[in-house]
Design a protein around this motif. Structure first.
Motif, PDB file in Angstrom:
ATOM      1  N   ARG A 114       0.820  -1.209   0.000  1.00  8.17           N
ATOM      2  CA  ARG A 114       0.000   0.000   0.000  1.00  8.17           C
ATOM      3  C   ARG A 114       0.857   1.264   0.000  1.00  8.17           C
ATOM      4  N   GLY A 140      -7.327   2.851  -6.817  1.00  5.73           N
ATOM      5  CA  GLY A 140      -7.035   3.722  -5.683  1.00  5.73           C
ATOM      6  C   GLY A 140      -7.745   3.314  -4.416  1.00  5.73           C
ATOM      7  N   HIS A 141      -8.907   2.647  -4.546  1.00  4.77           N
ATOM      8  CA  HIS A 141      -9.578   2.145  -3.340  1.00  4.77           C
ATOM      9  C   HIS A 141      -8.718   1.101  -2.638  1.00  4.77           C
ATOM     10  N   ALA A 166      -5.810   3.001  -0.789  1.00  2.00           N
ATOM     11  CA  ALA A 166      -6.153   3.953   0.271  1.00  2.00           C
ATOM     12  C   ALA A 166      -6.205   3.242   1.619  1.00  2.00           C
ATOM     13  N   TYR A 191      -8.353   8.186  -1.881  1.00  4.36           N
ATOM     14  CA  TYR A 191      -6.936   7.899  -1.690  1.00  4.36           C
ATOM     15  C   TYR A 191      -6.177   9.121  -1.168  1.00  4.36           C
ATOM     16  N   ARG A 198      -5.050   9.757   2.878  1.00  2.00           N
ATOM     17  CA  ARG A 198      -3.655   9.872   3.276  1.00  2.00           C
ATOM     18  C   ARG A 198      -3.384  11.231   3.966  1.00  2.00           C
TER      19      ARG A 198
END
Length: 384
Positions: free
Chosen positions: A224, A275-276, A279, A377, A381
């Motif tokens: 990740r 992107g899921h 994230a 995402y 973050r």
């Protein structure tokens, strides 16, 4: 005694006074000739008419050579202007010419009825053979209507269900999230091609879907923390691959460019949905719930501006509620609002240009969640 007679020592010539010797006369035919073997058919009525004409007194022919044929009756009507006697007589006693029937001119075909002045433009039925036709969007613009149709409540319910599946899978871990994510990527690839009017496009759909699978595999392999590199690297490779494959196509230049843009866009959206997976799990939970609330509120029968405001408020409220169950807290409202804005953009794209029911059930379901992946995402973050 010889045939010669003498008067006063001179030979008598009976034709010396200007009369012509019949032996020296050569009869000539000055009229039309015909085949002597042809015998016209004579009806019973014509025979009776000829007999009645014979019973009438005939005019006396003038004395002279060839006058005996002038009074012959005609056995049938004469269709010509003049008929000549068989012995050189005059045609004055023959019947008047019979007028031949004149053919009636053909009636002109009836002209088609003119269209009514207030009749609208005629539109052809949709075709699948590539023929030129008036599209639904062109008809809507001609009639002054908007070419936008929102997917409706049923696609919104499926989007909410898929968002809840993503949120539940994220709480289970990366591999729990993988199954609903693959489903989302498949709907995105198929729905985008159909939204652009390109169907069937099995090769393009398969290429875009394969790009999403490669991005998932690269992210799981890199971890990740390297999600951005895995997503951007896969996206760059897939754009180059799509470009090479389209350049080898034998289609027309316009079709080739159109197919290239649709394939690149579909592949990019499918890869971005990864992107899921990159994230934070809490961010995926908040984002999935916020998108579900936004599309459901947008599908309610409310006026346009009111529906838009209600969808944004619903996404922010769902973000606050989901943030309370996770470690995000009240900051979940910002993440939920950002995910809701991206979801409404994707929903608007799926509603463009009078899409079909298939578009609503694919792009209308997947694009809100796919468009929200970058916000989930990046904001996840940033807020973590």
């Amino acid at each position: 005694m010889s045939n010669d007679q003498y008067y006063g020592g001179q030979q008598y010539d009976p034709y010396a006074n200007g009369q012509q010797n019949p032996a020296d006369v050569t009869q000539t035919w000055e009229g039309q000739t015909w085949d002597t073997q042809y015998q016209p058919a004579v009806s019973y009525d014509q025979i009776q008419a000829a007999q009645a004409a014979q019973a009438q007194p005939q005019p006396q022919a003038p004395v002279g050579h060839g006058s005996q044929a002038d009074a012959y009756p005609q056995p049938y009507p004469q269709p010509y202007e003049q008929q000549y006697a068989s012995h050189g007589g005059s045609a004055a006693y023959y019947a008047e010419p019979v007028a031949e029937p004149v053919a009636e001119p053909a009636a002109a075909p009836a002209a088609p009825p003119a269209p009514a002045a207030d009749a609208g433009p005629a539109y052809s039925s949709p075709t699948t053979s590539g023929n030129t036709r008036v599209t639904d969007a062109q008809r809507a613009r001609a009639e002054g209507r908007s070419p936008i149709i929102d997917p409706g409540m049923q696609p919104a319910a499926l989007t909410a269900l898929l968002g809840l599946l993503l949120a539940g899978g994220a709480s289970l871990g990366s591999y729990g999230l993988l199954l609903p994510l693959v489903l989302l990527q498949g709907l995105t690839a198929a729905g985008w091609f159909r939204l652009n009017g390109m169907w069937p496009a099995r090769q393009g759909i398969a290429l875009a879907f394969l790009g999403g699978l490669v991005a998932d595999a690269a992210l799981l392999a890199a971890g990740r923390e390297h999600a951005a590199a895995a997503i951007l690297g896969t996206l760059g490779v897939w754009v180059l691959l799509c470009l090479v494959l389209q350049l080898r196509s034998h289609a027309d230049p316009d079709e080739r460019m159109y197919g290239l843009m649709a394939t690149i866009a579909s592949a990019a959206l499918t890869v971005v949905a990864t992107g899921h997976l990159g994230a934070a799990p809490d961010a995926v939970v908040v984002g999935g719930i916020a998108v579900a609330a936004a599309v459901f509120a947008r599908a309610l029968p409310l006026p346009g501006p009111v529906s838009l405001v209600a969808a944004l408020l619903a996404s922010a409220g769902a973000g606050i509620a989901a943030g309370g169950f996770t470690g995000l807290g009240t900051s979940g409202a910002l993440l939920g609002l950002g995910a809701g804005v991206c979801a409404l953009v994707g929903l608007r794209a799926a509603a463009y240009d009078y899409p079909s029911r298939f578009v609503h059930m694919t792009a209308g379901v997947a694009l809100p969640l796919t468009a929200a992946a970058p916000a989930v995402y990046l904001l996840g973050r940033a807020l973590a």
